[in-house]
Design a protein around this motif. Structure first.
Motif, short mmCIF file in Angstrom:
data_model
loop_
_atom_site.label_atom_id
_atom_site.label_comp_id
_atom_site.label_asym_id
_atom_site.label_seq_id
_atom_site.Cartn_x
_atom_site.Cartn_y
_atom_site.Cartn_z
N LYS A 1 11.73 13.43 12.24
CA LYS A 1 12.24 12.15 11.74
C LYS A 1 13.67 11.92 12.21
N GLU B 1 16.58 9.40 7.04
CA GLU B 1 16.05 9.61 5.70
C GLU B 1 16.65 8.57 4.76
N ASP C 1 10.65 3.46 3.63
CA ASP C 1 10.72 3.91 5.02
C ASP C 1 9.74 3.18 5.93
N GLN D 1 10.45 5.37 12.60
CA GLN D 1 11.07 6.64 12.94
C GLN D 1 11.08 6.84 14.46
#
Length: 288
Positions: free
Chosen positions: A2, A5, A47, A52
């Motif tokens: 990733k 965060e 997210d 990502q």
């Protein structure tokens, strides 16, 4: 691995009196593009708002909420807000206080800044830029190297493309198209199925409607109205309160001004200038 965060830093986003969202500030987990590991970015609801993958990033205090997504190498800066089901991808950029929502797509190298807004199902692509307080709504499409700025408004199924510019308080609506190196500005209105292209210039309080076309180096100014299937082209100029309609044509270096009316299948060409309260109609051809 990733690239970012969600941090514990939160804030409440008030959509309206009945809906509030919790937003989370993001933090980079590794270096990529111009983002350093540990650097804090903008705000997301989840997210799913920021991929990502790629080098896409949300900077500063920009916000991405709802089902909106930022992917590939797109950048969101400053205080921009992306919401609804908007999709920002490619190398697109959104900055300042710009707002993108609903089902809008911004892709390739296109961008919005200042107080610009894109809503409904608008598409902004290519290297198009939306600036100032411009509003793009409906199913409008802005592409190529087009620029829309000022307080202009593009809506319904209108298309602005190539290197065309729309600015001031101008409105382009309906199925109208502005392209080439054309300019529409001031308080001009271009609607229905009208087309403005090549190096045409539309200024003042002009109205271009119906199936009318203005092209070449034609200039339409003041309070002139061009509608139905009229054609204005070459280096023709229309001004004052002139009205050109039906299948009338004005071309070469001809001009129509004052309160003159040209209709039917009349043609004004050469260096002819029609003014005053002249009425030119069916079958007449004026040449000088």
């Amino acid at each position: 691995m990733k690239k970012y965060e969600l941090t514990a830093e939160k804030k409440i986003w008030i959509e309206d009196e009945e809906e509030r969202k919790i937003l989370y500030r993001i933090r980079a987990l590794r270096n990529f593009d111009d983002v350093l590991k540990g650097e804090r970015g903008g705000w997301v609801e989840s997210d799913s708002n920021l991929s990502q993958e790629g080098s896409c990033w949300i900077y500063d205090d920009a916000v991405v909420i709802g089902n909106a997504s930022v992917s590939e190498d797109a950048k969101i800066y400053a205080f921009a807000v992306i919401g609804g089901n908007a999709r920002i991808s490619g190398n697109a950029w959104i900055s300042d206080n710009a707002c993108v929502g609903d089902d809008v797509t911004v892709c390739e190298y296109a961008g919005l800044s200042d107080q610009a807004k894109a809503l409904d199902s608008a598409v902004i692509k290519g290297e198009a830029t939306i600036l100032g307080n411009a509003v793009i709504i409906g199913h409008a499409e802005i592409s190529g190297g087009a620029r829309v700025k000022g307080n202009s408004r593009i809506n319904e199924n209108a298309k602005i493309y190539d290197d065309a510019e729309v600015e001031g308080n101008a409105m382009v609506t309906g199925e109208a198209q502005v392209y080439g190196n054309a300019l529409v500005c001031d308080n001009a209105l271009v609607g229905k199925n009208a087309k403005i292209y090549e190096n045409a210039r539309i200024t003042g309080n002009v109205m271009i409607l119906g199936q009318a076309e203005v092209y070449g180096k034609a200039r339409i100014a003041d309070n002139a109205k061009i509608y139905e299937s009229a054609r204005i082209f070459d280096e023709a100029s229309i001004g004052g309160n002139a009205r050109i309609f039906d299948s009338a044509k004005v071309y070469d270096s001809a001009g129509v001004t004052d309160n003159a009316t040209v209709s039917g299948d009349a043609e004004i060409y050469g260096d002819a200038v029609i003014g005053g309260n002249s009425v030119i109609t069916e079958g007449e051809k004026i040449f000088e």
